[in-house]
Scaffold this motif. Structure first.
Motif, PDB file in Angstrom:
ATOM      1  N   ARG A  11     -10.939  -3.803  46.916  1.00 28.12           N
ATOM      2  CA  ARG A  11      -9.616  -3.448  47.447  1.00 28.12           C
ATOM      3  C   ARG A  11      -9.248  -2.080  46.856  1.00 28.12           C
ATOM      4  O   ARG A  11      -9.910  -1.618  45.923  1.00 28.12           O
ATOM      5  CB  ARG A  11      -8.570  -4.485  47.031  1.00 28.12           C
ATOM      6  CG  ARG A  11      -8.348  -4.555  45.533  1.00 28.12           C
ATOM      7  CD  ARG A  11      -7.471  -5.711  45.110  1.00 28.12           C
ATOM      8  NE  ARG A  11      -8.198  -6.964  45.233  1.00 28.12           N
ATOM      9  CZ  ARG A  11      -9.006  -7.443  44.281  1.00 28.12           C
ATOM     10  NH1 ARG A  11      -9.199  -6.741  43.148  1.00 28.12           N
ATOM     11  NH2 ARG A  11      -9.640  -8.581  44.436  1.00 28.12           N
ATOM     12  N   PRO A  12      -8.202  -1.435  47.345  1.00 22.46           N
ATOM     13  CA  PRO A  12      -7.751  -0.209  46.680  1.00 22.46           C
ATOM     14  C   PRO A  12      -7.441  -0.489  45.209  1.00 22.46           C
ATOM     15  O   PRO A  12      -6.923  -1.557  44.850  1.00 22.46           O
ATOM     16  CB  PRO A  12      -6.495   0.179  47.466  1.00 22.46           C
ATOM     17  CG  PRO A  12      -6.724  -0.404  48.823  1.00 22.46           C
ATOM     18  CD  PRO A  12      -7.439  -1.696  48.585  1.00 22.46           C
ATOM     19  N   GLY A 251      -9.793   4.522  47.074  1.00 19.89           N
ATOM     20  CA  GLY A 251      -8.371   4.440  47.356  1.00 19.89           C
ATOM     21  C   GLY A 251      -7.608   3.804  46.208  1.00 19.89           C
ATOM     22  O   GLY A 251      -8.184   3.319  45.233  1.00 19.89           O
ATOM     23  N   SER A 253      -5.154   3.852  42.892  1.00 24.65           N
ATOM     24  CA  SER A 253      -4.907   4.775  41.785  1.00 24.65           C
ATOM     25  C   SER A 253      -5.649   4.335  40.534  1.00 24.65           C
ATOM     26  O   SER A 253      -5.869   3.146  40.306  1.00 24.65           O
ATOM     27  CB  SER A 253      -3.408   4.868  41.479  1.00 24.65           C
ATOM     28  OG  SER A 253      -2.932   3.640  40.947  1.00 24.65           O
ATOM     29  N   ARG A 291      -4.721   9.449  42.624  1.00 28.33           N
ATOM     30  CA  ARG A 291      -4.516   8.533  43.750  1.00 28.33           C
ATOM     31  C   ARG A 291      -5.377   8.962  44.924  1.00 28.33           C
ATOM     32  O   ARG A 291      -5.459  10.148  45.244  1.00 28.33           O
ATOM     33  CB  ARG A 291      -3.037   8.507  44.159  1.00 28.33           C
ATOM     34  CG  ARG A 291      -2.116   7.899  43.116  1.00 28.33           C
ATOM     35  CD  ARG A 291      -0.652   7.975  43.518  1.00 28.33           C
ATOM     36  NE  ARG A 291       0.196   7.310  42.509  1.00 28.33           N
ATOM     37  CZ  ARG A 291       0.598   7.899  41.391  1.00 28.33           C
ATOM     38  NH1 ARG A 291       0.264   9.167  41.141  1.00 28.33           N
ATOM     39  NH2 ARG A 291       1.342   7.238  40.528  1.00 28.33           N
ATOM     40  N   GLY A 292      -5.986   7.993  45.562  1.00 25.81           N
ATOM     41  CA  GLY A 292      -6.744   8.274  46.765  1.00 25.81           C
ATOM     42  C   GLY A 292      -5.831   8.465  47.952  1.00 25.81           C
ATOM     43  O   GLY A 292      -4.728   7.896  48.009  1.00 25.81           O
ATOM     44  N   THR A 293      -6.282   9.258  48.896  1.00 22.78           N
ATOM     45  CA  THR A 293      -5.493   9.538  50.096  1.00 22.78           C
ATOM     46  C   THR A 293      -6.146   8.976  51.351  1.00 22.78           C
ATOM     47  O   THR A 293      -5.606   9.135  52.444  1.00 22.78           O
ATOM     48  CB  THR A 293      -5.322  11.054  50.276  1.00 22.78           C
ATOM     49  OG1 THR A 293      -6.615  11.655  50.439  1.00 22.78           O
ATOM     50  CG2 THR A 293      -4.616  11.672  49.067  1.00 22.78           C
ATOM     51  N   GLY A 294      -7.316   8.347  51.184  1.00 24.93           N
ATOM     52  CA  GLY A 294      -8.063   7.877  52.334  1.00 24.93           C
ATOM     53  C   GLY A 294      -8.967   8.938  52.929  1.00 24.93           C
ATOM     54  O   GLY A 294      -9.679   8.686  53.898  1.00 24.93           O
ATOM     55  N   ARG A 295      -8.959  10.117  52.327  1.00 27.42           N
ATOM     56  CA  ARG A 295      -9.817  11.209  52.785  1.00 27.42           C
ATOM     57  C   ARG A 295     -10.657  11.702  51.621  1.00 27.42           C
ATOM     58  O   ARG A 295     -10.173  11.767  50.478  1.00 27.42           O
ATOM     59  CB  ARG A 295      -8.985  12.364  53.346  1.00 27.42           C
ATOM     60  CG  ARG A 295      -8.084  11.981  54.519  1.00 27.42           C
ATOM     61  CD  ARG A 295      -7.294  13.175  55.026  1.00 27.42           C
ATOM     62  NE  ARG A 295      -6.457  13.763  53.980  1.00 27.42           N
ATOM     63  CZ  ARG A 295      -5.243  13.316  53.640  1.00 27.42           C
ATOM     64  NH1 ARG A 295      -4.731  12.269  54.261  1.00 27.42           N
ATOM     65  NH2 ARG A 295      -4.553  13.921  52.705  1.00 27.42           N
ATOM     66  N   ASP A 321     -16.282  14.319  54.106  1.00 27.94           N
ATOM     67  CA  ASP A 321     -16.221  14.595  55.543  1.00 27.94           C
ATOM     68  C   ASP A 321     -16.850  15.925  55.908  1.00 27.94           C
ATOM     69  O   ASP A 321     -16.812  16.345  57.073  1.00 27.94           O
ATOM     70  CB  ASP A 321     -14.771  14.555  56.026  1.00 27.94           C
ATOM     71  CG  ASP A 321     -13.865  15.517  55.260  1.00 27.94           C
ATOM     72  OD1 ASP A 321     -14.389  16.373  54.507  1.00 27.94           O
ATOM     73  OD2 ASP A 321     -12.635  15.409  55.406  1.00 27.94           O
ATOM     74  N   ALA A 391     -18.612   2.466  47.439  1.00 28.87           N
ATOM     75  CA  ALA A 391     -18.497   2.596  48.894  1.00 28.87           C
ATOM     76  C   ALA A 391     -19.771   2.226  49.636  1.00 28.87           C
ATOM     77  O   ALA A 391     -19.722   2.000  50.845  1.00 28.87           O
ATOM     78  CB  ALA A 391     -18.116   4.037  49.252  1.00 28.87           C
TER      79      ALA A 391
END
Length: 420
Positions: A11-12, A251, A253, A291-295, A321, A391
């Motif tokens: 999970r995050p 994701g 923190s 903190r992750g931003t999803g990117r 990406d 991941a």
């Protein structure tokens, strides 16, 4: 445990991590305390293979080092010989201890792990010869070798090429106050890597009472006494890399407690690098949070002053990406393993696309799959593999125990981060 299944992030994250002390600060403090006028205590010292090897090396030279867990006590004494020093795979031991051992009267022999016998030592040994120390290394400029001291080192001017490692400079500077004329050290060659570690050496010498003057590629240390007393060891910020990068990858923190507001540790560059890769960084004056931003973004970064971050950042880049390029790190081919070749091999083995550059690495992200991640007896390859495993399912990490070099608690800290 011969392999370890790197866990995926369920999970995050929402984790707080307390890191042990800095290896670089612990080992510098041990060398300085060994030469001081009175005893010293190291608060929050790191207890790992590298620092235990340093403590054992000092004991072999007749210096008192008592390991009381997080607080270590050093009773200084002139180094004695004959002695034998096991360097293991520690660059600190093989480069910081010989200039101190040169002050002993008699032979001191040095050897280490098989992988240590290819790490560059020639410039340091030639510098010691130029300062009047007898060195027998069969002309190889590598471990094993033997120094034969006369009880004193005259010191003075010496020129070296330290482009292979900043430790070659630090090793000479740390014992220079005990040389009759101190030292004037000049570097000639490509840039010296890991500039923050040189800043750390100079800062700690000055805090111990040494007079140090610097200009570009020149360091002057005057002869004189060193103070003992108390050394407060900061958390190891290089070992924070994989924990803070985990927030970018998974994701949520991750907070590292007791992050120093001002430091010479190269790991402090994570504050600047991780936001470029997609993280958000905040600092409250005591703790640092990512903190992750999803990117996850690719970056172009010169890591010449923080090469120990390269392996973890390469794993983040493999999940990005867009492509990444890390430069200024040609010298990490001579670290615990050829780190550039190791990274290219392992990323490619898992389906990625990575290429060595003359002074670094380029990574072009592709879908990755599980498999055995070989670590080459390199602690930072284990930490890198764990980051990737957040991941990518099915990452089997070879020889996870090698993290004992700098962070024996790594597996427990990693598991605890994921379970919070």
């Amino acid at each position: 445990m011969t392999t370890w299944n790197a866990p995926r992030a369920p999970r995050p994250l929402k984790a707080v991590v307390d890191l042990p002390g800095s290896k670089s600060m612990t080992n510098r403090a041990l060398i300085l305390a060994a030469q001081a006028e009175e005893p010293s205590v190291l608060r929050g010292a790191l207890r790992s293979r590298d620092t235990l090897l340093m403590a054992a090396a000092l004991r072999a030279l007749g210096i008192g080092v008592r390991d009381d867990g997080v607080d270590w006590r050093v009773t200084p004494a002139p180094p004695t010989a004959p002695a034998s020093v096991d360097c293991g795979l520690s660059g600190n031991v093989m480069r910081f201890v010989p200039p101190l051992a040169a002050l002993a009267r008699g032979p001191v022999s040095f050897d280490g792990d098989p992988q240590a016998r290819v790490r560059p030592m020639g410039p340091l040994l030639e510098a010691l010869r130029a300062l009047g120390v007898s060195v027998e290394d069969s002309g190889r400029g590598l471990l094993p070798f033997t120094l034969s001291g006369t009880g004193a080192v005259e010191g003075g001017r010496v020129t070296i090429d330290a482009s292979g490692s900043s430790q070659l400079v630090s090793g000479l500077l740390l014992s220079a106050p005990r040389y009759a004329k101190g030292i004037e050290l000049r570097h000639e060659g490509p840039p010296v890597p890991s500039a923050p570690h040189l800043e750390m050496t100079v800062r700690m010498l000055r805090e111990a009472g040494a007079t140090v003057e610097t200009e570009p590629d020149v360091w002057r240390v005057a002869p004189g006494p060193l103070r003992g007393g108390e050394y407060v060891i900061e958390p190891d910020l290089s070992n924070a890399a994989q924990f803070l990068a985990a927030a970018v990858v998974a994701g949520g923190s991750v907070t590292v407690r007791n992050w120093p507001a001002a430091t010479a540790q190269p790991g402090d560059r994570l504050r600047e690098l991780l936001p470029r890769m997609g993280g958000e960084v905040s600092y409250d004056g005591r703790d640092l949070t990512v903190r992750g931003t999803g990117r996850v973004h690719g970056i172009d970064a010169d890591l010449s002053d923080a090469p120990e971050l390269a392996q973890v950042l390469a794993m983040v880049a493999a999940l990005a990406d867009g492509p990444s390029r890390f430069t200024g790190i040609a010298h990490i081919r001579g670290h615990e393993t050829d780190r550039l070749a190791a990274l290219v091999t392992e990323i490619t083995r898992l389906g990625g696309d990575a290429e060595e550059l003359p002074d670094g690495l380029e990574i072009r992200p592709r879908p990755l799959h599980g498999g055995v991640f070989h670590t080459y007896d390199d602690h930072r390859m284990v930490m890198a593999a764990a980051t990737l495993g957040l991941a990518v399912p099915g990452i089997e990490v070879e020889n996870p125990a090698t993290v004992g070099k700098t962070l024996p608690e790594f597996l427990d800290l990693w598991t605890n981060m994921l379970e919070q």
